[in-house]
Scaffold this active site. Structure first.
Site, PDB file in Angstrom:
ATOM      1  N   ASP A 173      32.844  32.483   0.915  1.00  0.00           N
ATOM      2  CA  ASP A 173      33.618  33.583   1.485  1.00  0.00           C
ATOM      3  C   ASP A 173      34.441  33.018   2.634  1.00  0.00           C
ATOM      4  O   ASP A 173      34.154  31.942   3.174  1.00  0.00           O
ATOM      5  CB  ASP A 173      32.702  34.718   1.942  1.00  0.00           C
ATOM      6  CG  ASP A 173      33.398  36.069   1.897  1.00  0.00           C
ATOM      7  OD1 ASP A 173      34.645  36.107   1.901  1.00  0.00           O
ATOM      8  OD2 ASP A 173      32.704  37.100   1.861  1.00  0.00           O
ATOM      9  N   CYS A 174      35.463  33.735   3.019  1.00  0.00           N
ATOM     10  CA  CYS A 174      36.486  33.148   3.884  1.00  0.00           C
ATOM     11  C   CYS A 174      35.985  32.929   5.306  1.00  0.00           C
ATOM     12  O   CYS A 174      35.620  33.881   5.991  1.00  0.00           O
ATOM     13  CB  CYS A 174      37.740  34.006   3.836  1.00  0.00           C
ATOM     14  SG  CYS A 174      38.465  33.975   2.172  1.00  0.00           S
TER      15      CYS A 174
END
Length: 728
Positions: free
Chosen positions: A268-269
């Site tokens: 995830d970012c």
């Protein structure tokens, strides 16, 4: 000679000088070579720094190898998102309410058609920016375990069976049926045990027992892996003490070894930044990069993997490990045809005329119709469309945000609820509109021009609820004081006060239309209104679909994919990930609206349940029941099959468990026999150690149109057909 001409043409299409086309072809550019050969050849030509950059979500071009820039970050939760004009389908939770995996397949097929068409158009212009690629970080198959989670709207609800079925269908539609070419790459997220709190997600540790992992949090991911989903995204939070993107058990023991996942894992970012800023398991970006690589993360959305060369130089990892990880990632690019000449993939022919086409708009309308849940109807619906005077009011009646949810696309023909209702009435009828109330705060001007209009109208539609300003992801819900989560279960108090004013001294029909992506306290709405219609975030055709429902063009058929408790006091603490007390499977308190519930204008009755007298161990069980439409209007029904195992002292056993479902359409007076096959795995229980064990005591089977609870029937659901299955 033919081979040389083919490769020369390919290189010319990719933009290499003609003189290079006369040289021996590079294997990675030869589409006739096996993918693994092409991957190895390409990796052998990269420097250490280039390898690290190719493992970044925003990888730069390598001109000497004719590798264009590529941004892996794209969204397609309910339509191609953040990339311009696209068909906007109902939000994922609305698709969950359809209980229709065939519809999910058709919706995601339309989305991937548009995605390919948009990519083809962008590349032709030389645009290779974020949200223009072919790798989509969807679907979100986390379990919506608690209504406070603002991102629960992105999921298909609280049930593992429903989530897995719809998720598999969505992946198949995105990736396409061609065994040699990916249309787009889908991604199962967020792995695993991830559902808030939003504010704490960068440091939070979700504790889940072996039983809850295997019974609730992991099954849908396993189904998508079995369906060959191309990517899995690891979550921000930690699970059982290890960050999900550095979790040995989740990423290596379960995903790679037990399940045999062959695709790529994406963080995830900026989740890897959380390794040293949130979870504090390492101290530096280089250490974070080495840990993520060791655990199996192939692609970094964020800023950490540029530190991989430093990690290699410091002996924290090796270039060989980078090569192995990059090879997995590059296979996705080759399957997408990103190194092949234009025209090599059958999907290269998709053009812009499919984007928001009439066929896709019709599909968006069908999906919205099937997602709408009728929560209450005292007989006022369906309304005639030719009454003398209608009144539309409420803060979400003309609000575009009430159609969208989050992770959305846009297009020039969004149909608000007001617009749909106006288009749905006869030209002879009068329809008036005033917003009447603000979304989440009292009117500054106390003059009331709406209550009197409601009293003099033949019917009033009041459009209440919430929208993406109040619920959603951490940084998107700009009116939320709790970072997108809904820690207050109630509707904004000003909306309730507004509704009370509309009802006061008003005997005319009052129909509430509720927007939102999560459960909310509708107790007073239910009491004050003659009908309550839950519309979710219904997408671009939402207004038309709602008009179709309230004026009787189609019968409502949506079912709740999540329990609506009466209050948050009925639930465990938000931060607790234990399932006891949560969802329809383990909640003992009586809810406001049960899972699987939704009314229809048709009337369905169940009978004739047939079961074998006994079931042998490890053998499937055939179940059938008859459903008849005894009403006066045609309708679709979601037939649901639930199991209830015999309780045992000291064991955590679900009160109910959905195991299968099917949509059927019946004309008035018609009936059909619905048959299900229960596999041994579906009949089994999960014990405290997370093991699947065959039942040793009788199992109750119920087939009906809602959760087989007393509350469902109190609200108007028909009794299910039930029986008991003896086990040897």
């Amino acid at each position: 000679m033919k081979k040389r001409l083919l490769v020369s043409g390919l290189l010319a299409c990719l933009g290499l000088p003609t003189v290079q086309a006369q040289q021996a072809p590079a294997a990675y550019l030869d589409p006739r070579q096996p993918i693994n050969v092409r991957v190895r050849d390409l990796i052998s030509r990269l420097t250490l720094e280039e390898k690290a950059d190719q493992m970044m979500y925003n990888s730069k071009a390598i001109e000497r190898l004719n590798i264009p820039a590529y941004n892996w970050w794209n969204e397609a939760l309910h339509g191609v998102g953040r990339a311009g004009a696209a068909t906007v389908f109902p939000q994922a939770i609305g698709l969950g309410a359809t209980f229709d995996d065939d519809l999910a397949l058709r919706v995601s097929t339309a989305i991937s058609d548009e995605a390919r068409a948009m990519y083809n158009a962008a590349v032709a212009k030389g645009y290779r920016q974020q949200y223009s690629g072919l790798t989509f970080w969807t679907p979100n198959i986390n379990i919506f375990r608690d209504p406070r989670w603002g991102r629960g709207q992105e999921t298909y609800g609280e049930d593992p069976t429903l989530t897995g079925r719809l998720g598999v269908a969505f992946v198949k539609g995105l990736q396409g049926p061609d065994p040699q070419h990916l249309k787009v790459a889908a991604c199962a997220k967020h792995f695993a045990v991830h559902s808030g709190p939003e504010k704490l997600r960068h440091e939070f540790n979700a504790v889940a027992s072996p039983q809850d992992l295997q019974e609730t949090y992991l099954p849908a991911f396993k189904q998508l892996v079995d369906a060959n989903v191309e990517a899995v995204m690891c979550a921000y939070n930690a699970t059982n003490g290890e960050p999900c993107c550095g979790n040995q058990y989740l990423l290596q023991d379960v995903l790679r070894k037990q399940w045999g996942f062959k695709g790529h894992i994406v963080s995830d970012c900026w989740a890897l930044v959380d390794f040293y800023k949130g979870h504090n398991v390492v101290k530096t970006p280089a250490e974070a990069a080495a840990l993520a690589l060791e655990r199996g993360v192939n692609l970094n959305c964020g800023s950490v993997y540029p530190s991989l060369p430093e990690a290699v130089q410091k002996g924290l990892t090796t270039e060989a490990k980078m090569d192995s990880s990059l090879a997995i990632l590059l296979r996705t690019k080759f399957k997408l045809g990103l190194f092949d000449a234009p025209g090599s993939s059958p999907y290269d022919k998709l053009s812009a005329d499919v984007i928001n086409s009439p066929q896709h708009r019709a599909l968006a309308r069908e999906a919205a119709q099937k997602s709408i849940v009728l929560l209450k109807n005292n007989g006022v619906l369906p309304l005639r469309k030719d009454l003398a005077k209608y009144f539309v009011t409420g803060p979400n009646a003309a609000n575009l945000d009430a159609l969208l949810g989050n992770y959305y696309g846009v297009n020039p023909e969004m149909k608000t609820i007001l617009e749909g209702l106006v288009a749905g009435v006869s030209p002879a009828s009068q329809m008036q509109y005033r917003p009447g109330a603000l979304l989440d705060r009292p009117n500054q001007n106390g003059v009331d021009w709406v209550s009197g209009t409601a009293r003099t109208s033949d019917a009033t539609f009041v459009v209440l609820g919430i929208n993406g300003l109040l619920e959603g992801e951490e940084g998107e819900s700009i009116a939320s004081p709790s970072f997108g989560d809904r820690l207050d279960y109630n509707l904004p108090q000003n909306q309730i006060d507004f509704l009370r004013g509309l009802r006061k001294n008003n005997t005319q029909p009052l129909v509430a239309i509720i927007t939102g992506g999560s459960p909310m306290n509708l107790a007073e709405v239910h009491e004050l209104c003659d009908a309550v219609v839950l519309a979710w975030y219904p997408g671009e055709e939402g207004g038309n679909a709602i008009a179709d429902i309230v004026f009787g063009k189609v019968s409502p058929s949506g079912k709740l994919p999540i329990t609506f408790p009466k209050s948050l006091d009925q639930l465990p603490a938000y931060e607790s990930y234990g399932m006891l007390g949560r969802t329809y499977r383990y909640m003992n308190a009586e809810p406001m609206y049960p899972f699987g519930y939704g009314l229809s204008y048709a009337k369905f009755e169940y009978s004739g349940l047939k079961l074998p007298k006994r079931v042998a161990k490890n053998k499937p069980v055939e179940v059938e029941a008859t459903v008849r439409n005894t009403g006066k209007m045609a309708g679709e029904e979601v037939v649901q099959l639930y199991l209830t195992h015999t309780p045992r002292q000291g064991q955590q056993i679900p009160r109910y468990a959905l195991k299968n479902f099917r949509r059927v359409q019946l004309q008035p007076g018609a009936s059909t026999t619905v048959k299900f096959t229960l596999t041994p795995a579906q009949l089994a229980l999960i014990d405290a150690q997370g093991r699947s064990v065959a039942p040793t005591a009788p199992v109750t089977i119920a087939v009906g149109g809602a959760l087989p609870s007393a509350r469902s029937q109190t609200l108007g659901a028909s009794p299910p057909a039930t029986g008991t299955l003896a086990v040897r």
